[in-house]
Enzyme design. Structure first.
Site, PDB file in Angstrom:
ATOM      1  N   ARG A   1      -7.005   4.022   6.442  1.00  0.00           N
ATOM      2  CA  ARG A   1      -7.307   4.591   5.108  1.00  0.00           C
ATOM      3  C   ARG A   1      -8.818   4.788   4.922  1.00  0.00           C
ATOM      4  O   ARG A   1      -9.360   4.537   3.845  1.00  0.00           O
ATOM      5  CB  ARG A   1      -6.775   3.685   3.994  1.00  0.00           C
ATOM      6  CG  ARG A   1      -5.280   3.581   3.925  1.00  0.00           C
ATOM      7  CD  ARG A   1      -4.648   4.921   3.557  1.00  0.00           C
ATOM      8  NE  ARG A   1      -3.252   4.794   3.186  1.00  0.00           N
ATOM      9  CZ  ARG A   1      -2.241   4.760   4.048  1.00  0.00           C
ATOM     10  NH1 ARG A   1      -2.475   4.864   5.349  1.00  0.00           N
ATOM     11  NH2 ARG A   1      -1.010   4.654   3.625  1.00  0.00           N
TER      12      ARG A   1
ATOM     13  N   SER B   1       0.311   4.076  -3.044  1.00  0.00           N
ATOM     14  CA  SER B   1      -0.204   2.708  -2.903  1.00  0.00           C
ATOM     15  C   SER B   1      -1.505   2.584  -3.677  1.00  0.00           C
ATOM     16  O   SER B   1      -2.430   3.364  -3.450  1.00  0.00           O
ATOM     17  CB  SER B   1      -0.493   2.395  -1.432  1.00  0.00           C
ATOM     18  OG  SER B   1       0.677   2.500  -0.669  1.00  0.00           O
TER      19      SER B   1
ATOM     20  N   GLU C   1      -7.113   1.203  -3.125  1.00  0.00           N
ATOM     21  CA  GLU C   1      -7.105   2.377  -2.252  1.00  0.00           C
ATOM     22  C   GLU C   1      -7.418   3.636  -3.065  1.00  0.00           C
ATOM     23  O   GLU C   1      -7.973   4.606  -2.556  1.00  0.00           O
ATOM     24  CB  GLU C   1      -5.707   2.487  -1.629  1.00  0.00           C
ATOM     25  CG  GLU C   1      -5.638   3.324  -0.403  1.00  0.00           C
ATOM     26  CD  GLU C   1      -4.439   4.240  -0.425  1.00  0.00           C
ATOM     27  OE1 GLU C   1      -4.538   5.317  -1.028  1.00  0.00           O
ATOM     28  OE2 GLU C   1      -3.415   3.854   0.172  1.00  0.00           O
TER      29      GLU C   1
HETATM   30  N1  EPU Z   1       7.199  -5.469   0.771  1.00  0.00           N
HETATM   31  C1  EPU Z   1       7.631  -6.437  -0.117  1.00  0.00           C
HETATM   32  N2  EPU Z   1       7.636  -6.139  -1.451  1.00  0.00           N
HETATM   33  C2  EPU Z   1       7.274  -4.915  -1.916  1.00  0.00           C
HETATM   34  C3  EPU Z   1       6.836  -3.930  -1.009  1.00  0.00           C
HETATM   35  C4  EPU Z   1       6.797  -4.228   0.331  1.00  0.00           C
HETATM   36  O1  EPU Z   1       7.982  -7.544   0.268  1.00  0.00           O
HETATM   37  O2  EPU Z   1       7.313  -4.733  -3.139  1.00  0.00           O
HETATM   38  C5  EPU Z   1       7.223  -5.792   2.216  1.00  0.00           C
HETATM   39  C6  EPU Z   1       8.585  -5.533   2.836  1.00  0.00           C
HETATM   40  O3  EPU Z   1       8.858  -6.509   3.778  1.00  0.00           O
HETATM   41  C7  EPU Z   1       8.398  -4.208   3.547  1.00  0.00           C
HETATM   42  C8  EPU Z   1       6.953  -4.295   3.973  1.00  0.00           C
HETATM   43  O4  EPU Z   1       6.299  -4.989   2.899  1.00  0.00           O
HETATM   44  O5  EPU Z   1       9.267  -4.090   4.627  1.00  0.00           O
HETATM   45  C9  EPU Z   1       6.303  -2.952   4.188  1.00  0.00           C
HETATM   46  O6  EPU Z   1       6.576  -2.102   3.081  1.00  0.00           O
HETATM   47  P1  EPU Z   1       6.541  -0.501   3.253  1.00  0.00           P
HETATM   48  O7  EPU Z   1       7.290  -0.071   4.468  1.00  0.00           O
HETATM   49  O8  EPU Z   1       6.940   0.092   1.949  1.00  0.00           O
HETATM   50  O9  EPU Z   1       5.032  -0.222   3.584  1.00  0.00           O
HETATM   51  P2  EPU Z   1       3.662  -0.702   2.929  1.00  0.00           P
HETATM   52  O10 EPU Z   1       2.887  -1.458   3.941  1.00  0.00           O
HETATM   53  O11 EPU Z   1       3.928  -1.375   1.627  1.00  0.00           O
HETATM   54  C10 EPU Z   1       2.326   1.389   3.749  1.00  0.00           C
HETATM   55  C11 EPU Z   1       1.482   2.483   3.172  1.00  0.00           C
HETATM   56  C12 EPU Z   1       2.344   3.523   2.483  1.00  0.00           C
HETATM   57  C13 EPU Z   1       3.316   4.084   3.516  1.00  0.00           C
HETATM   58  C14 EPU Z   1       4.147   2.936   4.102  1.00  0.00           C
HETATM   59  C15 EPU Z   1       5.056   3.383   5.216  1.00  0.00           C
HETATM   60  C16 EPU Z   1      -0.662   1.451   2.686  1.00  0.00           C
HETATM   61  C17 EPU Z   1      -1.620   1.007   1.621  1.00  0.00           C
HETATM   62  N3  EPU Z   1       0.504   1.929   2.252  1.00  0.00           N
HETATM   63  O12 EPU Z   1       2.944   0.723   2.655  1.00  0.00           O
HETATM   64  O13 EPU Z   1       1.503   4.574   2.058  1.00  0.00           O
HETATM   65  O14 EPU Z   1       4.168   5.054   2.939  1.00  0.00           O
HETATM   66  O15 EPU Z   1       3.262   1.931   4.667  1.00  0.00           O
HETATM   67  O16 EPU Z   1       4.290   3.636   6.360  1.00  0.00           O
HETATM   68  O17 EPU Z   1      -0.994   1.384   3.862  1.00  0.00           O
HETATM   69  C18 EPU Z   1       0.215   5.415   0.243  1.00  0.00           C
HETATM   70  O18 EPU Z   1      -0.784   5.232   0.950  1.00  0.00           O
HETATM   71  O19 EPU Z   1       0.129   5.899  -0.916  1.00  0.00           O
HETATM   72  C19 EPU Z   1       1.515   5.010   0.751  1.00  0.00           C
HETATM   73  C20 EPU Z   1       2.609   5.059  -0.003  1.00  0.00           C
END
Ligand code: EPU
Length: 338
Positions: free
Chosen positions: A164, A238, A334
């Site tokens: 990012r 995010s 972010e």
């Molecule tokens: N999780 C929780 N609670 C929540 C959300 C997530 O426990 O409320 C845990 C779960 O175990 C889940 C894991 O976190 O499996 C990962 O969650 P997710 O796959 O939704 O990914 P993220 O790490 O929360 C990042 C990016 C997203 C992107 C997803 C998928 C960042 C800041 N965010 O989110 O990007 O879509 O991975 O690759 O890196 C964005 O930047 O606006 C965005 C949505």
């Protein structure tokens, strides 16, 4: 150049907070951009370039000029049997560009389906999702120097991409306006389904040998089920980055919280799922007035209607504070705050 006055930003930013800009103008060509940047008004006023308005939060009225980038178009520059080089102008909607590629079976951006915003905003924060980052397919960025009005091409390496992050958020912050981005995509694509949620979704869809169209559809299904549609509930995706901490600190957290969700990072470091940290701190689905934490993804802050930018910022401060108290980890925003 026409400067519109007291322009509402509510409909051109995805948080939909009710704020106004003192002045507003829009450009759709390099020539027009040059005219704007060399006009006497711009020499004395602060300005912000806006694309899709999907990664910004205004905490009050902006006493300057909002300049919206509306340069559009997609061109194939060259191709051979295996690769195609495509230039997309900065004002193109990112997801429209992804669909253009998916429909032609040009592989590389399908995992980035449905990300809100424009092509030009992509390199600034090196957008990423489901195991792919923009830097994996980007060849160069064409940008105008706001001081000299010269056009410079930044190679992938010169963009200094990180998680990012890019040169446009650091050393060159505010110095360049991105006009177009060139991508190298595959004509015989290999799909990347390494991200757990994505492979599970494809499995549930009963697909064993996915095409890039299947991957794009699966990503669209996951995003639509977890992430709020900004046209219905104001948000900027995010709100925080996933924090990267030392392996040593990670081991300490893991000993107290064995279920902590993490991803590999560069050697010696671990990336934590900020959504998990925020949920554990008790914030998921919470609401203060019209500012809230999304019920399906705690990393996303939302505007249920009339929240001000300041109320959303205050909520984010409270979250940062409680995650710090519980885990000794400092969350970083972010979204760009103005
Ligand atoms: N999780 C929780 N609670 C929540 C959300 C997530 O426990 O409320 C845990 C779960 O175990 C889940 C894991 O976190 O499996 C990962 O969650 P997710 O796959 O939704 O990914 P993220 O790490 O929360 C990042 C990016 C997203 C992107 C997803 C998928 C960042 C800041 N965010 O989110 O990007 O879509 O991975 O690759 O890196 C964005 O930047 O606006 C965005 C949505």
């Amino acid at each position: 150049m026409t400067l519109l006055q007291n322009y509402p930003l509510q409909d051109i930013t995805t948080f939909h907070a009710r704020v106004f800009a003192k002045y507003y103008t829009v450009f759709s060509s390099a020539e027009f951009l040059k005219k704007i940047l060399s006009s006497p008004e711009l020499k004395t006023k602060p300005f912000i370039i806006l694309g899709g308005g999907s990664n910004v939060l205004f905490t009050g009225d902006f006493n300057g000029v909002i300049i919206r980038n509306a340069m559009e178009g997609i061109e194939v520059l060259k191709e051979d049997d295996s690769d195609v080089f495509i230039k997309a102008y900065a004002g193109e909607k990112w997801h429209d560009f992804v669909l253009y590629c998916v429909h032609r079976n040009y592989g590389g951006v399908e995992n980035l389906s449905l990300i809100p915003g424009t092509v030009g905003a992509g390199p600034i924060q090196n957008i990423g999702a489901y195991g792919v980052e923009l830097k994996d397919v980007l060849v160069e960025v064409e940008a105008m120097d706001v001081h000299t009005l010269e056009v410079k091409n930044f190679s992938n390496v010169e963009c200094k991409f990180g998680y990012r992050d890019s040169v446009f958020k650091n050393q060159e912050k505010g110095n360049y306006i991105i006009m177009s981005v060139t991508f190298k995509l595959k004509k015989n694509p290999q799909v990347n389904v390494s991200y757990g949620t994505l492979s599970k979704e494809l499995e549930q869809m009963g697909i064993t040998n996915p095409t890039i169209k299947d991957v794009s559809n699966a990503v669209i299904r996951i995003r639509s089920s977890k992430l709020p549609d900004p046209d219905k509930i104001g948000n900027a995706g995010s709100f925080f980055k996933n924090p990267v901490i030392s392996n040593e600190q990670f081991e300490t957290i893991k000993s107290e919280h064995p279920n902590v969700v993490s991803f590999p990072a560069t050697e010696g470091f671990t990336k934590l799922a900020a959504g998990w940290l925020i949920e554990q701190a008790g914030w998921k689905g919470k609401r203060i007035g019209d500012a809230g934490v999304h019920e399906h993804q705690a990393l996303v802050l939302v505007n249920y209607g009339d929240a001000t930018g300041k109320e959303i910022l205050d909520l984010s401060d409270k979250i940062i504070q409680s995650v710090k108290e519980k885990f000794h980890v400092e969350l970083e925003r972010e979204v760009n705050i103005f």
